[in-house]
Design a protein around this motif. Structure first.
Motif, PDB file in Angstrom:
ATOM      1  N   PRO A  11       0.842  -1.195   0.000  1.00 19.57           N
ATOM      2  CA  PRO A  11       0.000   0.000   0.000  1.00 19.57           C
ATOM      3  C   PRO A  11       0.879   1.248   0.000  1.00 19.57           C
ATOM      4  CG  PRO A  11      -0.785  -1.598   1.602  1.00 19.57           C
ATOM      5  CD  PRO A  11       0.555  -2.074   1.142  1.00 19.57           C
ATOM      6  N   CYS A  12       0.517   2.218  -0.809  1.00 16.72           N
ATOM      7  CA  CYS A  12       1.420   3.349  -1.027  1.00 16.72           C
ATOM      8  C   CYS A  12       0.657   4.665  -1.052  1.00 16.72           C
ATOM      9  CB  CYS A  12       2.159   3.145  -2.359  1.00 16.72           C
ATOM     10  SG  CYS A  12       3.239   4.504  -2.844  1.00 16.72           S
ATOM     11  N   LEU A  13       1.092   5.602  -0.226  1.00 17.55           N
ATOM     12  CA  LEU A  13       0.561   6.962  -0.242  1.00 17.55           C
ATOM     13  C   LEU A  13       1.736   7.927  -0.111  1.00 17.55           C
ATOM     14  CD1 LEU A  13      -1.737   9.017  -0.211  1.00 17.55           C
ATOM     15  CD2 LEU A  13      -1.933   8.665   2.264  1.00 17.55           C
ATOM     16  N   ASN A  14       2.103   8.534  -1.213  1.00 11.92           N
ATOM     17  CA  ASN A  14       3.194   9.523  -1.249  1.00 11.92           C
ATOM     18  C   ASN A  14       4.504   8.956  -0.696  1.00 11.92           C
ATOM     19  OD1 ASN A  14       1.456  11.472  -2.346  1.00 11.92           O
ATOM     20  ND2 ASN A  14       0.856  12.206  -0.326  1.00 11.92           N
ATOM     21  N   GLU A  15       4.971   7.891  -1.320  1.00  8.10           N
ATOM     22  CA  GLU A  15       6.224   7.250  -0.902  1.00  8.10           C
ATOM     23  C   GLU A  15       7.274   7.307  -2.009  1.00  8.10           C
ATOM     24  OE1 GLU A  15       6.669   6.610   2.022  1.00  8.10           O
ATOM     25  OE2 GLU A  15       4.850   5.889   2.998  1.00  8.10           O
ATOM     26  N   GLY A  17       9.965   8.924  -2.256  1.00  5.28           N
ATOM     27  CA  GLY A  17      11.334   8.883  -1.753  1.00  5.28           C
ATOM     28  C   GLY A  17      11.785   7.512  -1.311  1.00  5.28           C
ATOM     29  N   ALA A  18      10.848   6.660  -0.909  1.00  2.00           N
ATOM     30  CA  ALA A  18      11.196   5.342  -0.380  1.00  2.00           C
ATOM     31  C   ALA A  18      11.170   4.245  -1.437  1.00  2.00           C
ATOM     32  CB  ALA A  18      10.242   4.967   0.753  1.00  2.00           C
ATOM     33  N   LEU A  19      10.413   4.433  -2.494  1.00  2.00           N
ATOM     34  CA  LEU A  19      10.182   3.351  -3.452  1.00  2.00           C
ATOM     35  C   LEU A  19      11.453   2.766  -4.070  1.00  2.00           C
ATOM     36  CD1 LEU A  19       6.903   4.582  -5.136  1.00  2.00           C
ATOM     37  CD2 LEU A  19       7.254   2.338  -4.097  1.00  2.00           C
ATOM     38  N   PRO A  20      12.442   3.578  -4.477  1.00  2.00           N
ATOM     39  CA  PRO A  20      13.645   2.961  -5.055  1.00  2.00           C
ATOM     40  C   PRO A  20      14.330   1.993  -4.099  1.00  2.00           C
ATOM     41  CG  PRO A  20      13.564   5.284  -5.624  1.00  2.00           C
ATOM     42  CD  PRO A  20      12.464   5.052  -4.624  1.00  2.00           C
ATOM     43  N   LYS A  21      14.431   2.347  -2.833  1.00  2.00           N
ATOM     44  CA  LYS A  21      15.048   1.455  -1.847  1.00  2.00           C
ATOM     45  C   LYS A  21      14.189   0.219  -1.629  1.00  2.00           C
ATOM     46  CE  LYS A  21      16.088   1.021   3.079  1.00  2.00           C
ATOM     47  NZ  LYS A  21      16.034   1.671   4.407  1.00  2.00           N
ATOM     48  N   VAL A  22      12.892   0.420  -1.481  1.00  2.00           N
ATOM     49  CA  VAL A  22      11.991  -0.698  -1.197  1.00  2.00           C
ATOM     50  C   VAL A  22      11.996  -1.696  -2.345  1.00  2.00           C
ATOM     51  CG1 VAL A  22       9.572  -1.336  -0.854  1.00  2.00           C
ATOM     52  CG2 VAL A  22      10.513   0.643   0.346  1.00  2.00           C
ATOM     53  N   LEU A  23      11.758  -1.227  -3.546  1.00  3.61           N
ATOM     54  CA  LEU A  23      11.659  -2.130  -4.689  1.00  3.61           C
ATOM     55  C   LEU A  23      13.005  -2.699  -5.093  1.00  3.61           C
ATOM     56  CD1 LEU A  23       9.010  -0.195  -6.819  1.00  3.61           C
ATOM     57  CD2 LEU A  23       8.660  -2.137  -5.285  1.00  3.61           C
ATOM     58  N   GLY A  38      -3.997   7.225  -3.758  1.00  6.68           N
ATOM     59  CA  GLY A  38      -4.283   8.651  -3.894  1.00  6.68           C
ATOM     60  C   GLY A  38      -3.073   9.533  -3.721  1.00  6.68           C
ATOM     61  N   SER A  39      -1.899   9.045  -4.106  1.00  8.04           N
ATOM     62  CA  SER A  39      -0.672   9.835  -3.952  1.00  8.04           C
ATOM     63  C   SER A  39      -0.731  11.112  -4.778  1.00  8.04           C
ATOM     64  CB  SER A  39       0.543   9.009  -4.400  1.00  8.04           C
ATOM     65  OG  SER A  39       0.720   7.881  -3.583  1.00  8.04           O
ATOM     66  N   THR A  40      -0.160  12.164  -4.213  1.00  5.64           N
ATOM     67  CA  THR A  40      -0.060  13.429  -4.935  1.00  5.64           C
ATOM     68  C   THR A  40       1.357  13.683  -5.415  1.00  5.64           C
ATOM     69  OG1 THR A  40       0.257  14.597  -2.824  1.00  5.64           O
ATOM     70  CG2 THR A  40      -1.988  14.470  -3.697  1.00  5.64           C
ATOM     71  N   ASP A  41       2.256  12.733  -5.130  1.00  9.41           N
ATOM     72  CA  ASP A  41       3.610  12.848  -5.656  1.00  9.41           C
ATOM     73  C   ASP A  41       3.753  11.903  -6.854  1.00  9.41           C
ATOM     74  OD1 ASP A  41       3.818  10.317  -4.593  1.00  9.41           O
ATOM     75  OD2 ASP A  41       5.256  10.839  -3.032  1.00  9.41           O
ATOM     76  N   ASP A  42       4.948  11.497  -7.183  1.00 13.65           N
ATOM     77  CA  ASP A  42       5.198  10.699  -8.383  1.00 13.65           C
ATOM     78  C   ASP A  42       5.305   9.213  -8.067  1.00 13.65           C
ATOM     79  OD1 ASP A  42       5.369  10.925 -11.115  1.00 13.65           O
ATOM     80  OD2 ASP A  42       7.558  11.040 -11.162  1.00 13.65           O
ATOM     81  N   SER A  43       4.671   8.781  -6.985  1.00 13.69           N
ATOM     82  CA  SER A  43       4.819   7.396  -6.534  1.00 13.69           C
ATOM     83  C   SER A  43       4.450   6.378  -7.605  1.00 13.69           C
ATOM     84  CB  SER A  43       3.968   7.145  -5.287  1.00 13.69           C
ATOM     85  OG  SER A  43       4.472   7.821  -4.163  1.00 13.69           O
ATOM     86  N   ALA A  44       3.291   6.544  -8.222  1.00 12.69           N
ATOM     87  CA  ALA A  44       2.825   5.550  -9.194  1.00 12.69           C
ATOM     88  C   ALA A  44       3.783   5.439 -10.376  1.00 12.69           C
ATOM     89  CB  ALA A  44       1.425   5.911  -9.677  1.00 12.69           C
ATOM     90  N   HIS A  45       4.249   6.571 -10.888  1.00 14.95           N
ATOM     91  CA  HIS A  45       5.167   6.559 -12.032  1.00 14.95           C
ATOM     92  C   HIS A  45       6.489   5.906 -11.658  1.00 14.95           C
ATOM     93  CE1 HIS A  45       7.233   7.835 -15.667  1.00 14.95           C
ATOM     94  NE2 HIS A  45       8.199   8.326 -14.902  1.00 14.95           N
ATOM     95  N   ILE A  46       7.004   6.240 -10.485  1.00 19.94           N
ATOM     96  CA  ILE A  46       8.284   5.669 -10.044  1.00 19.94           C
ATOM     97  C   ILE A  46       8.150   4.161  -9.870  1.00 19.94           C
ATOM     98  CG2 ILE A  46       9.912   5.565  -8.116  1.00 19.94           C
ATOM     99  CD1 ILE A  46       9.418   8.570  -7.719  1.00 19.94           C
ATOM    100  N   ALA A  47       7.067   3.717  -9.243  1.00 17.30           N
ATOM    101  CA  ALA A  47       6.863   2.278  -9.032  1.00 17.30           C
ATOM    102  C   ALA A  47       6.805   1.537 -10.364  1.00 17.30           C
ATOM    103  CB  ALA A  47       5.588   2.048  -8.233  1.00 17.30           C
ATOM    104  N   ALA A  48       6.070   2.089 -11.311  1.00 15.71           N
ATOM    105  CA  ALA A  48       5.965   1.444 -12.626  1.00 15.71           C
ATOM    106  C   ALA A  48       7.311   1.410 -13.332  1.00 15.71           C
ATOM    107  CB  ALA A  48       4.929   2.163 -13.478  1.00 15.71           C
ATOM    108  N   SER A  49       8.077   2.489 -13.226  1.00 15.30           N
ATOM    109  CA  SER A  49       9.381   2.548 -13.892  1.00 15.30           C
ATOM    110  C   SER A  49      10.369   1.554 -13.299  1.00 15.30           C
ATOM    111  CB  SER A  49       9.953   3.968 -13.813  1.00 15.30           C
ATOM    112  OG  SER A  49      10.370   4.281 -12.488  1.00 15.30           O
ATOM    113  N   LEU A  50      10.130   1.147 -12.058  1.00  8.64           N
ATOM    114  CA  LEU A  50      11.003   0.192 -11.384  1.00  8.64           C
ATOM    115  C   LEU A  50      10.510  -1.243 -11.524  1.00  8.64           C
ATOM    116  CD1 LEU A  50      11.789   2.261  -8.166  1.00  8.64           C
ATOM    117  CD2 LEU A  50      13.347   1.763 -10.046  1.00  8.64           C
ATOM    118  N   GLY A  51       9.486  -1.434 -12.336  1.00  9.26           N
ATOM    119  CA  GLY A  51       9.030  -2.780 -12.653  1.00  9.26           C
ATOM    120  C   GLY A  51       7.892  -3.314 -11.818  1.00  9.26           C
ATOM    121  N   VAL A  55      -1.443  -0.697  -9.024  1.00  6.93           N
ATOM    122  CA  VAL A  55      -2.897  -0.736  -8.933  1.00  6.93           C
ATOM    123  C   VAL A  55      -3.352   0.574  -8.312  1.00  6.93           C
ATOM    124  CG1 VAL A  55      -4.873  -1.882  -7.848  1.00  6.93           C
ATOM    125  CG2 VAL A  55      -2.937  -3.243  -8.688  1.00  6.93           C
ATOM    126  N   GLU A  56      -4.383   1.162  -8.858  1.00  6.19           N
ATOM    127  CA  GLU A  56      -4.920   2.410  -8.303  1.00  6.19           C
ATOM    128  C   GLU A  56      -6.128   2.117  -7.437  1.00  6.19           C
ATOM    129  OE1 GLU A  56      -6.503   6.832  -9.746  1.00  6.19           O
ATOM    130  OE2 GLU A  56      -6.085   5.263 -11.217  1.00  6.19           O
TER     131      GLU A  56
END
Length: 221
Positions: A11-15, A17-23, A38-51, A55-56
């Motif tokens: 589950p992700c809400l405005n993370e 900054g953490a996603l590269p380390k987590v994934l 419902g993130s207002t930052d770039d979380s969804a795009h970053i997660a997708a770019s990291l593979g 899910v929204e």
């Protein structure tokens, strides 16, 4: 396409900054399902770019996001984990192993805190709740660990209904009531990246207490 051994719901809400380390710590054969809540930052795009599979879930709430991830899963074993960098995904196999061996039905990662990872009031509240569950409900746990794993089919059989912060507690209580074999394994607990949406605000903390209290009342009826 390689079939994942384990689906990992995050589950992700405005993370952002953490996603590269987590994934980046995701073990081979494990698939990340990042549920953007419902993130207002770039979380969804970053997660997708990291593979990650993204899910929204527009309905706000930890349980709503976690359950959306469960619905999107396809692996026979599903793990859940916070997406804030406080848990090391390289340790997921030790949580999954008792499930894979057939020794347990639900495994929780018992957090072993490192300096700065756990504020004293929140740590105390977790200990008190775990002690209450052991004494009053007979649930053999010492931590309501957010890193956990179980069989996918079994999780659906629990028919969980909470869609807020009570979801992890409802999972535990429902599994115990269904006669599941519960187990704990030690995992590292690290300082999170960014500000917590729950313990980092008075409103968030009180909301979590309210949601868990509601689950406890419902289970005691």
């Amino acid at each position: 396409m390689t079939i994942p051994i384990v689906d990992v719901v995050l589950p992700c809400l405005n993370e952002a900054g953490a996603l590269p380390k987590v994934l980046g710590a995701l073990p081979t054969g494990y698939r990340a399902i990042v549920v953007d809540n419902g993130s207002t930052d770039d979380s969804a795009h970053i997660a997708a770019s990291l593979g990650a599979t993204v899910v929204e879930q527009r309905i706000r709430g930890f349980g709503a996001a976690a359950h959306a991830g469960l619905l999107a899963s396809s692996a026979s074993v599903v793990a859940f984990c916070d997406c804030d960098g406080s848990l090391d995904l390289t340790e997921l196999p030790r949580v999954v192993e008792p499930i894979a061996r057939g020794d347990a039905d639900l495994v929780l990662g018992r957090r072993r805190a490192t300096p700065g990872s756990w504020s004293p009031p929140v740590r105390l509240a977790n200990r008190v709740l775990a002690a209450y569950l052991r004494a009053r409900a007979g649930v053999p746990v010492h931590d309501l660990g957010p890193m956990r794993a179980a069989g996918r089919d079994g999780l659906f059989s629990l028919a969980l209904t909470d869609r807020r912060s009570g979801y992890p507690l409802e999972m535990l209580l429902s599994a115990h009531a269904a006669g599941w074999r519960l187990a704990e394994v030690d995992v590292s607990y690290l300082p999170r990246i960014g500000r917590s949406k729950v313990t980092g605000t008075v409103r968030g903390f009180l909301g979590a207490v309210h949601d868990m209290s509601h689950v406890l009342r419902a289970e005691s009826r």
